[in-house]
Write a protein that holds these residues in place. Structure first.
Motif, PDB file in Angstrom:
ATOM      1  N   GLN A 123      21.888 -11.841 -48.820  1.00  0.00           N
ATOM      2  CA  GLN A 123      20.917 -12.518 -47.938  1.00  0.00           C
ATOM      3  C   GLN A 123      20.171 -11.503 -47.068  1.00  0.00           C
ATOM      4  N   THR A 124      18.882 -11.760 -46.855  1.00  0.00           N
ATOM      5  CA  THR A 124      18.181 -10.944 -45.864  1.00  0.00           C
ATOM      6  C   THR A 124      18.444 -11.577 -44.496  1.00  0.00           C
ATOM      7  N   SER A 126      17.541 -11.449 -40.101  1.00  0.00           N
ATOM      8  CA  SER A 126      16.666 -10.859 -39.087  1.00  0.00           C
ATOM      9  C   SER A 126      17.565 -10.251 -38.010  1.00  0.00           C
ATOM     10  N   LEU A 163      15.067  -4.265 -53.621  1.00  0.00           N
ATOM     11  CA  LEU A 163      15.236  -4.091 -52.178  1.00  0.00           C
ATOM     12  C   LEU A 163      13.872  -3.945 -51.504  1.00  0.00           C
ATOM     13  N   GLU A 164      13.415  -5.023 -50.922  1.00  0.00           N
ATOM     14  CA  GLU A 164      12.093  -5.062 -50.282  1.00  0.00           C
ATOM     15  C   GLU A 164      12.034  -4.080 -49.126  1.00  0.00           C
ATOM     16  N   SER A 171      13.084  -4.945 -45.181  1.00  0.00           N
ATOM     17  CA  SER A 171      14.042  -6.045 -44.981  1.00  0.00           C
ATOM     18  C   SER A 171      15.437  -5.500 -44.721  1.00  0.00           C
ATOM     19  N   TYR A 213      19.398  -6.410 -45.510  1.00  0.00           N
ATOM     20  CA  TYR A 213      20.275  -7.236 -46.344  1.00  0.00           C
ATOM     21  C   TYR A 213      21.692  -7.089 -45.815  1.00  0.00           C
ATOM     22  N   SER A 257      18.992  -1.277 -45.820  1.00  0.00           N
ATOM     23  CA  SER A 257      17.526  -1.352 -45.734  1.00  0.00           C
ATOM     24  C   SER A 257      16.877  -0.216 -46.500  1.00  0.00           C
TER      25      SER A 257
END
Ligand code: ZN
Length: 297
Positions: A62-63, A65, A251-252, A255, A257, A265
Protein backbone atom coordinates in the motif's frame (compact mmCIF):
# COMPACT_ATOMS: atom_id res chain seq x y z
CA UNK A 1 -26.51 -68.74 -33.21
CA UNK A 2 -27.50 -65.75 -35.30
CA UNK A 3 -25.01 -63.13 -36.47
CA UNK A 4 -26.77 -60.55 -34.29
CA UNK A 5 -26.25 -62.67 -31.12
CA UNK A 6 -22.56 -63.23 -31.94
CA UNK A 7 -22.10 -59.49 -32.48
CA UNK A 8 -23.82 -58.68 -29.14
CA UNK A 9 -21.56 -61.16 -27.33
CA UNK A 10 -18.50 -59.57 -28.94
CA UNK A 11 -19.57 -56.08 -27.85
CA UNK A 12 -20.11 -57.30 -24.29
CA UNK A 13 -16.66 -58.93 -24.25
CA UNK A 14 -15.03 -55.76 -25.61
CA UNK A 15 -16.79 -53.72 -22.92
CA UNK A 16 -15.61 -56.12 -20.22
CA UNK A 17 -12.01 -55.94 -21.47
CA UNK A 18 -12.20 -52.15 -21.63
CA UNK A 19 -13.71 -52.07 -18.14
CA UNK A 20 -10.69 -53.95 -16.80
CA UNK A 21 -8.04 -52.29 -19.00
CA UNK A 22 -9.02 -48.65 -18.56
CA UNK A 23 -8.45 -48.47 -14.78
CA UNK A 24 -5.15 -50.33 -15.20
CA UNK A 25 -4.11 -47.84 -17.87
CA UNK A 26 -5.14 -44.92 -15.67
CA UNK A 27 -3.20 -46.30 -12.71
CA UNK A 28 -0.16 -46.83 -14.94
CA UNK A 29 -0.31 -43.26 -16.33
CA UNK A 30 -0.76 -41.85 -12.85
CA UNK A 31 2.04 -44.02 -11.47
CA UNK A 32 4.44 -43.00 -14.24
CA UNK A 33 3.55 -39.32 -13.79
CA UNK A 34 4.23 -39.54 -10.06
CA UNK A 35 7.48 -41.41 -10.72
CA UNK A 36 8.47 -38.88 -13.39
CA UNK A 37 7.87 -35.85 -11.20
CA UNK A 38 9.44 -37.59 -8.21
CA UNK A 39 12.64 -38.11 -10.17
CA UNK A 40 12.38 -34.65 -11.77
CA UNK A 41 11.39 -32.60 -8.76
CA UNK A 42 12.91 -29.53 -10.36
CA UNK A 43 10.22 -29.73 -13.07
CA UNK A 44 7.46 -30.07 -10.50
CA UNK A 45 8.95 -27.13 -8.55
CA UNK A 46 8.99 -25.04 -11.72
CA UNK A 47 5.44 -26.05 -12.61
CA UNK A 48 4.19 -25.10 -9.15
CA UNK A 49 5.86 -21.68 -9.39
CA UNK A 50 4.56 -21.06 -12.90
CA UNK A 51 1.03 -21.98 -11.89
CA UNK A 52 1.17 -19.81 -8.78
CA UNK A 53 2.54 -16.89 -10.82
CA UNK A 54 -0.22 -17.29 -13.42
CA UNK A 55 -3.00 -17.04 -10.86
CA UNK A 56 -1.43 -14.42 -8.60
CA UNK A 57 -2.62 -10.83 -8.87
CA UNK A 58 0.63 -8.90 -8.66
CA UNK A 59 0.64 -5.79 -6.54
CA UNK A 60 2.94 -3.57 -4.53
CA UNK A 61 2.50 -2.77 -0.83
CA UNK A 62 0.00 0.00 0.00
CA UNK A 63 1.09 3.57 -0.60
CA UNK A 64 0.76 5.73 2.50
CA UNK A 65 0.77 9.43 3.12
CA UNK A 66 3.46 10.37 5.60
CA UNK A 67 4.68 13.65 6.98
CA UNK A 68 8.01 14.44 5.36
CA UNK A 69 10.77 16.99 5.41
CA UNK A 70 13.23 17.88 2.69
CA UNK A 71 16.88 16.94 2.95
CA UNK A 72 19.69 17.13 0.42
CA UNK A 73 20.88 13.71 -0.72
CA UNK A 74 24.50 14.46 0.23
CA UNK A 75 23.43 15.43 3.75
CA UNK A 76 21.38 12.26 4.08
CA UNK A 77 24.28 10.13 2.85
CA UNK A 78 26.57 11.60 5.49
CA UNK A 79 24.11 10.77 8.30
CA UNK A 80 25.51 8.00 10.56
CA UNK A 81 22.15 6.20 10.32
CA UNK A 82 22.32 6.04 6.55
CA UNK A 83 23.86 3.09 4.70
CA UNK A 84 24.63 3.43 1.01
CA UNK A 85 24.89 0.31 -1.07
CA UNK A 86 24.40 -0.88 -4.64
CA UNK A 87 21.77 -3.54 -3.87
CA UNK A 88 18.92 -2.21 -5.99
CA UNK A 89 20.74 -1.35 -9.18
CA UNK A 90 18.88 -2.54 -12.24
CA UNK A 91 21.45 -4.03 -14.58
CA UNK A 92 20.43 -5.49 -17.92
CA UNK A 93 20.90 -5.05 -21.67
CA UNK A 94 18.80 -1.90 -21.65
CA UNK A 95 20.49 -0.42 -18.59
CA UNK A 96 24.12 -1.58 -18.60
CA UNK A 97 26.70 -0.42 -16.07
CA UNK A 98 28.60 2.68 -17.07
CA UNK A 99 32.32 2.41 -17.83
CA UNK A 100 33.04 4.44 -14.71
CA UNK A 101 31.04 2.11 -12.40
CA UNK A 102 32.98 1.04 -9.33
CA UNK A 103 31.64 -2.11 -7.65
CA UNK A 104 31.99 -2.29 -3.87
CA UNK A 105 33.77 -5.62 -3.83
CA UNK A 106 35.45 -7.60 -1.09
CA UNK A 107 36.59 -11.16 -0.44
CA UNK A 108 34.08 -13.46 1.23
CA UNK A 109 35.50 -14.57 4.60
CA UNK A 110 38.87 -16.25 3.98
CA UNK A 111 38.00 -17.53 0.49
CA UNK A 112 39.11 -16.26 -2.91
CA UNK A 113 35.47 -15.50 -3.84
CA UNK A 114 34.80 -11.82 -4.37
CA UNK A 115 31.31 -10.42 -4.03
CA UNK A 116 29.65 -7.11 -3.37
CA UNK A 117 30.18 -6.10 0.25
CA UNK A 118 26.45 -5.67 0.85
CA UNK A 119 25.82 -9.37 0.10
CA UNK A 120 28.28 -10.98 2.47
CA UNK A 121 26.30 -11.20 5.73
CA UNK A 122 23.13 -12.27 3.96
CA UNK A 123 24.94 -15.01 2.06
CA UNK A 124 26.66 -16.23 5.24
CA UNK A 125 23.31 -16.50 7.03
CA UNK A 126 21.62 -18.25 4.10
CA UNK A 127 24.42 -20.78 3.65
CA UNK A 128 24.39 -21.52 7.41
CA UNK A 129 20.65 -22.20 7.19
CA UNK A 130 21.25 -24.63 4.30
CA UNK A 131 24.01 -26.38 6.22
CA UNK A 132 21.83 -26.63 9.32
CA UNK A 133 18.74 -27.97 7.57
CA UNK A 134 20.24 -30.22 4.91
CA UNK A 135 23.75 -30.86 6.20
CA UNK A 136 25.25 -29.81 2.86
CA UNK A 137 27.48 -26.89 1.97
CA UNK A 138 26.14 -24.18 -0.33
CA UNK A 139 28.85 -23.25 -2.81
CA UNK A 140 29.38 -20.25 -5.07
CA UNK A 141 30.41 -21.19 -8.61
CA UNK A 142 30.68 -17.58 -9.72
CA UNK A 143 30.18 -14.25 -8.04
CA UNK A 144 32.05 -11.09 -9.06
CA UNK A 145 33.30 -10.98 -12.62
CA UNK A 146 35.53 -8.21 -13.98
CA UNK A 147 34.63 -6.50 -17.25
CA UNK A 148 37.47 -8.42 -18.90
CA UNK A 149 36.17 -11.76 -17.56
CA UNK A 150 32.67 -10.87 -18.78
CA UNK A 151 34.07 -10.01 -22.20
CA UNK A 152 35.86 -13.39 -22.37
CA UNK A 153 32.66 -15.14 -21.33
CA UNK A 154 30.63 -13.35 -23.99
CA UNK A 155 33.22 -14.27 -26.63
CA UNK A 156 33.08 -17.88 -25.42
CA UNK A 157 29.30 -18.11 -25.64
CA UNK A 158 27.53 -15.02 -26.90
CA UNK A 159 24.19 -16.87 -26.99
CA UNK A 160 24.11 -17.29 -23.22
CA UNK A 161 26.43 -14.74 -21.58
CA UNK A 162 25.35 -11.12 -21.18
CA UNK A 163 27.18 -8.31 -22.96
CA UNK A 164 29.86 -6.42 -21.06
CA UNK A 165 28.13 -4.08 -18.61
CA UNK A 166 24.83 -5.94 -18.75
CA UNK A 167 25.79 -8.62 -16.23
CA UNK A 168 25.03 -8.32 -12.53
CA UNK A 169 28.14 -10.37 -11.90
CA UNK A 170 30.17 -7.27 -12.80
CA UNK A 171 28.62 -5.52 -9.81
CA UNK A 172 29.25 -8.57 -7.62
CA UNK A 173 25.52 -8.60 -6.83
CA UNK A 174 24.81 -12.01 -8.37
CA UNK A 175 25.81 -15.44 -7.12
CA UNK A 176 25.73 -18.64 -9.16
CA UNK A 177 25.09 -21.26 -6.52
CA UNK A 178 25.30 -25.05 -6.28
CA UNK A 179 25.31 -27.83 -3.74
CA UNK A 180 27.41 -31.00 -4.17
CA UNK A 181 26.23 -32.95 -7.25
CA UNK A 182 23.49 -30.43 -8.03
CA UNK A 183 24.53 -27.43 -10.10
CA UNK A 184 23.06 -25.48 -13.00
CA UNK A 185 19.70 -26.84 -14.10
CA UNK A 186 19.94 -29.61 -11.53
CA UNK A 187 20.18 -27.13 -8.61
CA UNK A 188 16.49 -27.46 -7.81
CA UNK A 189 16.61 -31.26 -8.10
CA UNK A 190 18.09 -31.09 -4.62
CA UNK A 191 15.95 -30.27 -1.60
CA UNK A 192 18.62 -27.73 -0.58
CA UNK A 193 18.35 -25.98 -3.97
CA UNK A 194 14.56 -25.79 -3.74
CA UNK A 195 14.92 -24.44 -0.21
CA UNK A 196 17.30 -21.73 -1.44
CA UNK A 197 15.06 -20.73 -4.37
CA UNK A 198 12.03 -20.53 -2.08
CA UNK A 199 13.49 -19.03 1.08
CA UNK A 200 16.09 -16.70 -0.43
CA UNK A 201 13.40 -14.03 -0.03
CA UNK A 202 14.05 -14.02 3.73
CA UNK A 203 17.77 -13.38 3.29
CA UNK A 204 17.49 -10.47 0.84
CA UNK A 205 17.95 -12.55 -2.34
CA UNK A 206 15.71 -13.15 -5.34
CA UNK A 207 15.78 -15.70 -8.15
CA UNK A 208 16.69 -13.05 -10.68
CA UNK A 209 15.56 -14.92 -13.79
CA UNK A 210 12.48 -16.86 -12.70
CA UNK A 211 10.73 -19.24 -15.09
CA UNK A 212 7.68 -16.95 -15.10
CA UNK A 213 9.69 -13.81 -15.83
CA UNK A 214 11.36 -14.48 -19.17
CA UNK A 215 9.14 -11.99 -20.99
CA UNK A 216 10.23 -9.21 -18.63
CA UNK A 217 13.91 -10.10 -18.20
CA UNK A 218 14.54 -11.44 -21.70
CA UNK A 219 16.57 -14.19 -20.04
CA UNK A 220 15.44 -17.82 -19.71
CA UNK A 221 14.99 -19.40 -16.28
CA UNK A 222 18.21 -19.66 -14.23
CA UNK A 223 17.46 -21.41 -10.94
CA UNK A 224 21.11 -21.10 -9.86
CA UNK A 225 21.52 -17.33 -10.35
CA UNK A 226 20.54 -15.41 -7.24
CA UNK A 227 20.61 -11.66 -6.97
CA UNK A 228 20.86 -9.64 -3.77
CA UNK A 229 18.38 -6.78 -3.46
CA UNK A 230 18.05 -6.62 0.32
CA UNK A 231 15.08 -6.80 2.66
CA UNK A 232 12.19 -6.24 2.36
CA UNK A 233 12.46 -5.92 -1.44
CA UNK A 234 13.29 -9.60 -1.86
CA UNK A 235 10.10 -10.57 -0.02
CA UNK A 236 7.90 -8.27 -2.09
CA UNK A 237 9.45 -9.30 -5.41
CA UNK A 238 9.31 -13.05 -4.70
CA UNK A 239 5.88 -13.04 -3.02
CA UNK A 240 4.34 -11.03 -5.84
CA UNK A 241 6.06 -13.08 -8.58
CA UNK A 242 7.68 -9.93 -9.96
CA UNK A 243 10.99 -9.40 -11.69
CA UNK A 244 13.40 -6.64 -10.69
CA UNK A 245 12.50 -4.85 -13.95
CA UNK A 246 8.80 -4.79 -13.04
CA UNK A 247 9.40 -3.91 -9.39
CA UNK A 248 11.51 -0.83 -10.09
CA UNK A 249 9.16 0.21 -12.85
CA UNK A 250 6.11 -0.11 -10.55
CA UNK A 251 7.58 2.00 -7.73
CA UNK A 252 6.10 5.41 -8.52
CA UNK A 253 8.64 8.17 -7.94
CA UNK A 254 7.71 10.21 -4.88
CA UNK A 255 5.29 7.68 -3.32
CA UNK A 256 5.88 5.94 0.01
CA UNK A 257 5.08 2.23 0.21
CA UNK A 258 4.68 0.63 3.61
CA UNK A 259 5.80 -2.94 4.22
CA UNK A 260 5.89 -3.92 7.90
CA UNK A 261 8.09 -1.38 9.65
CA UNK A 262 9.70 -0.32 6.37
CA UNK A 263 8.87 2.57 4.09
CA UNK A 264 10.11 2.35 0.52
CA UNK A 265 10.47 5.31 -1.82
CA UNK A 266 11.89 5.89 -5.26
CA UNK A 267 13.20 9.40 -5.79
CA UNK A 268 15.55 11.27 -8.06
CA UNK A 269 17.12 13.90 -5.83
CA UNK A 270 19.16 15.89 -5.11
CA UNK A 271 16.41 17.17 -2.76
CA UNK A 272 14.86 14.17 -0.99
CA UNK A 273 11.56 13.81 0.86
CA UNK A 274 12.40 12.01 4.10
CA UNK A 275 9.67 10.63 6.35
CA UNK A 276 9.66 12.15 9.84
CA UNK A 277 10.96 9.87 12.58
CA UNK A 278 13.03 7.43 10.49
CA UNK A 279 15.67 5.48 12.43
CA UNK A 280 17.78 4.04 9.63
CA UNK A 281 17.80 4.35 5.87
CA UNK A 282 19.49 2.35 3.14
CA UNK A 283 20.06 4.17 -0.13
CA UNK A 284 20.83 2.46 -3.40
CA UNK A 285 21.23 3.89 -6.87
CA UNK A 286 18.77 2.38 -9.33
CA UNK A 287 21.14 2.71 -12.34
CA UNK A 288 18.43 4.72 -14.10
CA UNK A 289 19.50 8.05 -12.62
CA UNK A 290 17.46 7.77 -9.41
CA UNK A 291 17.68 6.23 -5.95
CA UNK A 292 15.73 3.74 -3.88
CA UNK A 293 15.31 4.49 -0.21
CA UNK A 294 14.49 1.85 2.39
CA UNK A 295 13.50 3.68 5.54
CA UNK A 296 13.20 1.82 8.84
CA UNK A 297 10.82 3.41 11.29
ZN1 ZN B 1 24.91 -15.92 -12.96
Amino acid sequence: MTTATISKKKTRRTRRILFILLPILLILVLGFSILFFFSHQNLLFRLQNDLAATFHKRSLPQTVSVSTYTIQLDDLLSDPNCTKNQALMLINDEYPLSDSFQPEISYYKDTDVQMNSCIQDAYATMSSAVREQFDVPLYVREAYRTAKEQEDKTEENSAVAAEVGASEHQAGLALDLYVPQFGGWAFTKSAAGRFVDTNCRDYGFIVRYPSYGEKQTGIPYEPWHLRYVGLPHSQIIMDEYLTLEEYIDLLEPGSFYQYGSYLISHQNGPAIDAPSGWKHVTVSEDNLGGYLFTWEL
